[in-house]
Motif scaffolding. Structure first.
Motif, PDB file in Angstrom:
ATOM      1  N   VAL A  63       0.835  -1.204   0.000  1.00  0.00           N
ATOM      2  CA  VAL A  63       0.000   0.000   0.000  1.00  0.00           C
ATOM      3  C   VAL A  63       0.869   1.253   0.000  1.00  0.00           C
ATOM      4  O   VAL A  63       0.650   2.175  -0.774  1.00  0.00           O
ATOM      5  CB  VAL A  63      -0.932   0.010   1.244  1.00  0.00           C
ATOM      6  N   TYR A  64       1.857   1.285   0.901  1.00  0.00           N
ATOM      7  CA  TYR A  64       2.573   2.537   1.127  1.00  0.00           C
ATOM      8  C   TYR A  64       4.084   2.407   1.263  1.00  0.00           C
ATOM      9  O   TYR A  64       4.828   3.196   0.687  1.00  0.00           O
ATOM     10  CB  TYR A  64       2.038   3.206   2.407  1.00  0.00           C
ATOM     11  N   PHE A  65       4.529   1.445   2.068  1.00  0.00           N
ATOM     12  CA  PHE A  65       5.874   1.562   2.588  1.00  0.00           C
ATOM     13  C   PHE A  65       6.968   1.255   1.561  1.00  0.00           C
ATOM     14  O   PHE A  65       7.958   1.991   1.459  1.00  0.00           O
ATOM     15  CB  PHE A  65       6.020   0.664   3.824  1.00  0.00           C
ATOM     16  N   VAL A 109      -6.349  11.075  -5.126  1.00  0.00           N
ATOM     17  CA  VAL A 109      -6.083   9.704  -4.669  1.00  0.00           C
ATOM     18  C   VAL A 109      -4.862   9.691  -3.764  1.00  0.00           C
ATOM     19  O   VAL A 109      -3.798  10.197  -4.132  1.00  0.00           O
ATOM     20  CB  VAL A 109      -5.857   8.753  -5.877  1.00  0.00           C
ATOM     21  N   ASP A 110      -5.030   9.109  -2.579  1.00  0.00           N
ATOM     22  CA  ASP A 110      -3.889   8.872  -1.689  1.00  0.00           C
ATOM     23  C   ASP A 110      -3.951   7.430  -1.200  1.00  0.00           C
ATOM     24  O   ASP A 110      -4.964   6.752  -1.357  1.00  0.00           O
ATOM     25  CB  ASP A 110      -3.877   9.866  -0.523  1.00  0.00           C
ATOM     26  N   ASP A 111      -2.852   6.987  -0.595  1.00  0.00           N
ATOM     27  CA  ASP A 111      -2.766   5.570  -0.236  1.00  0.00           C
ATOM     28  C   ASP A 111      -3.484   5.216   1.056  1.00  0.00           C
ATOM     29  O   ASP A 111      -3.993   4.123   1.207  1.00  0.00           O
ATOM     30  CB  ASP A 111      -1.295   5.152  -0.128  1.00  0.00           C
ATOM     31  N   SER A 112      -3.461   6.145   2.032  1.00  0.00           N
ATOM     32  CA  SER A 112      -4.053   5.795   3.329  1.00  0.00           C
ATOM     33  C   SER A 112      -4.368   7.065   4.116  1.00  0.00           C
ATOM     34  O   SER A 112      -3.809   8.117   3.846  1.00  0.00           O
ATOM     35  CB  SER A 112      -3.086   4.923   4.145  1.00  0.00           C
ATOM     36  N   ILE A 113      -5.270   6.882   5.079  1.00  0.00           N
ATOM     37  CA  ILE A 113      -5.502   7.957   6.053  1.00  0.00           C
ATOM     38  C   ILE A 113      -5.087   7.405   7.405  1.00  0.00           C
ATOM     39  O   ILE A 113      -5.541   6.330   7.806  1.00  0.00           O
ATOM     40  CB  ILE A 113      -6.981   8.404   6.084  1.00  0.00           C
ATOM     41  N   VAL A 114      -4.174   8.089   8.070  1.00  0.00           N
ATOM     42  CA  VAL A 114      -3.727   7.644   9.386  1.00  0.00           C
ATOM     43  C   VAL A 114      -4.388   8.551  10.431  1.00  0.00           C
ATOM     44  O   VAL A 114      -5.446   8.235  10.952  1.00  0.00           O
ATOM     45  CB  VAL A 114      -2.186   7.643   9.465  1.00  0.00           C
ATOM     46  N   ARG A 115      -3.809   9.682  10.667  1.00  0.00           N
ATOM     47  CA  ARG A 115      -4.441  10.640  11.597  1.00  0.00           C
ATOM     48  C   ARG A 115      -5.469  11.510  10.882  1.00  0.00           C
ATOM     49  O   ARG A 115      -6.335  12.094  11.515  1.00  0.00           O
ATOM     50  CB  ARG A 115      -3.395  11.557  12.203  1.00  0.00           C
ATOM     51  N   GLY A 116      -5.319  11.651   9.581  1.00  0.00           N
ATOM     52  CA  GLY A 116      -6.251  12.465   8.800  1.00  0.00           C
ATOM     53  C   GLY A 116      -5.807  13.900   8.648  1.00  0.00           C
ATOM     54  O   GLY A 116      -6.383  14.653   7.872  1.00  0.00           O
ATOM     55  N   THR A 117      -4.763  14.279   9.358  1.00  0.00           N
ATOM     56  CA  THR A 117      -4.361  15.693   9.323  1.00  0.00           C
ATOM     57  C   THR A 117      -3.777  16.076   7.962  1.00  0.00           C
ATOM     58  O   THR A 117      -4.002  17.182   7.482  1.00  0.00           O
ATOM     59  CB  THR A 117      -3.351  15.995  10.447  1.00  0.00           C
ATOM     60  N   THR A 118      -3.040  15.157   7.340  1.00  0.00           N
ATOM     61  CA  THR A 118      -2.470  15.455   6.017  1.00  0.00           C
ATOM     62  C   THR A 118      -3.589  15.641   5.000  1.00  0.00           C
ATOM     63  O   THR A 118      -3.621  16.635   4.272  1.00  0.00           O
ATOM     64  CB  THR A 118      -1.550  14.305   5.542  1.00  0.00           C
ATOM     65  N   SER A 119      -4.520  14.706   4.985  1.00  0.00           N
ATOM     66  CA  SER A 119      -5.621  14.771   4.016  1.00  0.00           C
ATOM     67  C   SER A 119      -6.403  16.069   4.185  1.00  0.00           C
ATOM     68  O   SER A 119      -6.788  16.710   3.206  1.00  0.00           O
ATOM     69  CB  SER A 119      -6.594  13.615   4.205  1.00  0.00           C
ATOM     70  N   ILE A 141       5.632  -1.393  11.295  1.00  0.00           N
ATOM     71  CA  ILE A 141       5.213  -0.142  10.648  1.00  0.00           C
ATOM     72  C   ILE A 141       4.851   0.810  11.778  1.00  0.00           C
ATOM     73  O   ILE A 141       4.155   0.421  12.718  1.00  0.00           O
ATOM     74  CB  ILE A 141       3.975  -0.341   9.739  1.00  0.00           C
ATOM     75  N   ASP A 142       5.309   2.022  11.678  1.00  0.00           N
ATOM     76  CA  ASP A 142       5.016   2.973  12.741  1.00  0.00           C
ATOM     77  C   ASP A 142       3.645   3.572  12.531  1.00  0.00           C
ATOM     78  O   ASP A 142       3.456   4.456  11.703  1.00  0.00           O
ATOM     79  CB  ASP A 142       6.074   4.081  12.768  1.00  0.00           C
ATOM     80  N   THR A 143       2.666   3.046  13.255  1.00  0.00           N
ATOM     81  CA  THR A 143       1.332   3.664  13.242  1.00  0.00           C
ATOM     82  C   THR A 143       1.059   4.159  14.653  1.00  0.00           C
ATOM     83  O   THR A 143       1.531   3.569  15.619  1.00  0.00           O
ATOM     84  CB  THR A 143       0.228   2.657  12.834  1.00  0.00           C
TER      85      THR A 143
HETATM   86  P1  AMP Z   1      -2.187  11.396   8.148  1.00  0.00           P
HETATM   87  O1  AMP Z   1      -3.513  10.791   7.814  1.00  0.00           O
HETATM   88  O2  AMP Z   1      -2.200  12.872   8.196  1.00  0.00           O
HETATM   89  O3  AMP Z   1      -1.663  10.834   9.450  1.00  0.00           O
HETATM   90  O4  AMP Z   1      -1.139  11.017   7.024  1.00  0.00           O
HETATM   91  C1  AMP Z   1      -1.394   9.969   6.164  1.00  0.00           C
HETATM   92  C2  AMP Z   1      -0.345   9.907   5.104  1.00  0.00           C
HETATM   93  O5  AMP Z   1       0.908   9.543   5.678  1.00  0.00           O
HETATM   94  C3  AMP Z   1      -0.688   8.829   4.104  1.00  0.00           C
HETATM   95  O6  AMP Z   1      -1.237   9.415   2.985  1.00  0.00           O
HETATM   96  C4  AMP Z   1       0.609   8.142   3.793  1.00  0.00           C
HETATM   97  O7  AMP Z   1       1.126   8.639   2.573  1.00  0.00           O
HETATM   98  C5  AMP Z   1       1.515   8.499   4.919  1.00  0.00           C
HETATM   99  N1  AMP Z   1       1.683   7.363   5.838  1.00  0.00           N
HETATM  100  C6  AMP Z   1       0.859   6.353   6.092  1.00  0.00           C
HETATM  101  N2  AMP Z   1       1.378   5.514   7.005  1.00  0.00           N
HETATM  102  C7  AMP Z   1       2.574   6.000   7.322  1.00  0.00           C
HETATM  103  C8  AMP Z   1       3.604   5.581   8.182  1.00  0.00           C
HETATM  104  N3  AMP Z   1       3.499   4.490   8.933  1.00  0.00           N
HETATM  105  N4  AMP Z   1       4.717   6.343   8.239  1.00  0.00           N
HETATM  106  C9  AMP Z   1       4.835   7.435   7.508  1.00  0.00           C
HETATM  107  N5  AMP Z   1       3.899   7.885   6.677  1.00  0.00           N
HETATM  108  C10 AMP Z   1       2.774   7.187   6.579  1.00  0.00           C
END
Ligand code: AMP
Length: 482
Positions: free
Chosen positions: A256-258, A359-369, A401-403
């Motif tokens: 997906v991402y890494f 299109v992005d690969d994932s939402i983790v915290r959502g702050t980037t999106s 993976i650092d989540t």
């Molecule tokens: P956020 O949702 O703001 O926390 O950031 C999500 C973005 O960080 C995703 O679009 C990925 O491109 C990237 N991302 C996802 N997982 C990781 C991870 N474990 N380490 C670094 N970047 C990540």
């Protein structure tokens, strides 16, 4: 302590340190906080250099010249704030009564704390907070003179994820855990043997990928002397030959991402996986729009797939500056806060007046999106439809993976509509788990062969106490769209 890393090894090359430098460069995306190399010369003397920083900063020509010998292992590392610091940088080098050993580790041991408590109780003194040190402390106690036997005694005691490289006076050893969580492959570069987390390191070197290190396998490259002349021989063994191997559990998030898109993991092209994720995402969540744009670099391949499948024009709506690190990878919150703007800029000419699929690969915290959606709107987009090429990330990873904790994972405590409100897009959709497994070539199989715990909470191996990922109190606020 969680961490993300890359490992590299080379045996039987006149310029081993230079080769490792290049290989580690290709693995830099796997960790940007510290870099280290250990070399051993023909007389079995060790040389090591580990520092905070990236490969290009740490290994100047002078530093490389201080790493002589035909065998080298290298490591790149990123860790969370609590565990950063030079004492945790790898490879670790230790001296035993049998000689010296260096080790580099990618992955995370889930029983490290229990093992550490036991070892400390029995008198071991630890120098770092890294789970990897448990491995070297156990090696010191192994009741065998031969390194390969000592490693084979230690590895069955470890739980969790490990792709490892070891270096001794006359041996380089690569090993992968029984589930095969993290990637590890071996190759040839002329006469030399090379080992790397990802095949993209071999491509840069013009090396040939031979194969993956199989889950549960130890590959031993030994230097043998006949008079003054050394030759190198490769052999392989399973470290738990009497135990029925558990099912393979390769990390789906590598696809997906890494991992880098030019890598193959377990014979599967990461690029093809991502392209397919985008295609299936378009089938599952079509929308009317004028352009499809990726969030560079992580969303590029999936966005191409989405555009191909939907027939919507692909455009360059965001430009990435390559001169700053990954946002997420900066341990300090204050830096992360600035990160997105430092890294991404909108292309007004591609966005103005348009209905945009991002299109992005994932939402983790959502702050980037959230920041990206705002940026695209400010550049004049009429509508912003966010499409994510993986399912909602609901659970932390304990395998390398650092989540963040569940509390910080947007999807663990918010509904789809709440997430859409948080990121302020006009629509939001994720690829289904079935779609993801199909995209990585696992659909239709009784057992997928992948670990997808970050999307499902189905952890493939038992976790220690307090690590089951139960729901914690959400810390994120849902902010209404403006
Ligand atoms: P956020 O949702 O703001 O926390 O950031 C999500 C973005 O960080 C995703 O679009 C990925 O491109 C990237 N991302 C996802 N997982 C990781 C991870 N474990 N380490 C670094 N970047 C990540």
């Amino acid at each position: 302590m969680r961490k993300m890393c890359g490992v590299f090894g080379v045996a039987d090359h006149a310029e081993a340190a230079n080769i490792a430098y290049l290989g580690m460069h290709a693995l830099q995306h796997r960790g940007q906080e510290s870099a280290g190399m250990v070399s051993v010369d023909d007389a079995g003397r060790f040389y090591s250099d580990r520092r905070m920083g990236r490969v290009g900063e740490v290994f100047t020509p002078e530093a490389l010249a201080r790493l002589p010998g035909r065998m080298v292992i290298g490591h790149v590392r990123y860790s969370t704030a609590g565990g950063s610091g030079l004492e945790n940088a790898q490879p670790f080098v230790v001296s035993y009564r049998h000689g010296q050993v260096a080790v580099g580790h990618n992955g995370n041991l889930t029983n490290a704390e229990a093992l550490r408590d036991k070892l400390e109780h029995e008198g071991s003194i630890f120098r770092s907070t890294s789970d990897t040190e448990v491995i070297v402390q156990l090696l010191a106690r192994a009741p065998h003179p031969e390194l390969a036997d000592r490693i084979a005694w230690v590895l069955p005691q470890l739980e969790g994820a490990f792709s490892l490289v070891f270096l001794a006076e006359h041996e380089l050893i690569a090993a992968r855990d029984q589930n095969g969580f993290r990637p590890l492959c071996i190759g040839r570069m002329g006469e030399a043997h090379v080992v790397a987390s990802e095949s993209c390191a071999f491509d840069l070197l013009g090396a040939r990928v031979e194969r993956e290190v199989a889950p549960g396998e130890m590959v031993v490259i030994s230097r043998l002397f006949s008079g003054q002349t050394a030759s190198y021989a490769l052999s392989s063994r399973r470290f738990q030959p009497d135990v029925q191997p558990p099912p393979r559990r390769a990390c789906v998030f590598e696809h997906v991402y890494f991992a880098r898109p030019d890598s193959f993991i377990d014979q599967r092209s990461v690029y093809q996986s991502r392209l397919q994720m985008g295609r299936l995402l378009a089938r599952e969540h079509a929308t009317s729009a004028d352009v499809v744009i990726p969030v560079p670099d992580s969303g590029i391949a999936a966005a191409i797939g989405y555009a191909q499948e939907s027939g919507i024009d692909y455009a360059l709506g965001l430009v990435r500056s390559h001169y700053v690190g990954r946002t997420f990878i900066e341990p300090q919150q204050s830096i992360r806060h600035f990160g997105v703007k430092l890294k991404l800029a909108p292309v007004r000419a591609a966005l103005e007046g348009k209905r945009v699929v991002v299109v992005d690969d994932s939402i983790v915290r959502g702050t980037t999106s959230r920041k990206i959606v705002k940026m695209i709107r400010e550049a004049g987009a009429k509508e912003v439809h966010l499409r994510i090429s993986s399912p909602p990330t609901t659970h932390p990873c304990y395998f390398g993976i650092d989540t963040p904790t569940r509390a910080e994972l947007l999807a663990s405590s918010h509904t789809l509509e709440e997430m859409r409100t948080f990121v302020t897009s006009d629509s939001l959709a994720f690829l289904s788990r079935e779609g993801l497994l199909r995209a990585v070539g696992a659909s239709g199989k009784a057992d997928s062969g992948f670990c997808d715990a970050c999307f499902t909470g189905n952890y493939p191996i038992r976790l220690g106490p307090g690590r089951t990922g139960e729901v914690e109190r959400p810390t994120l606020q849902v902010v209404p769209a403006s």
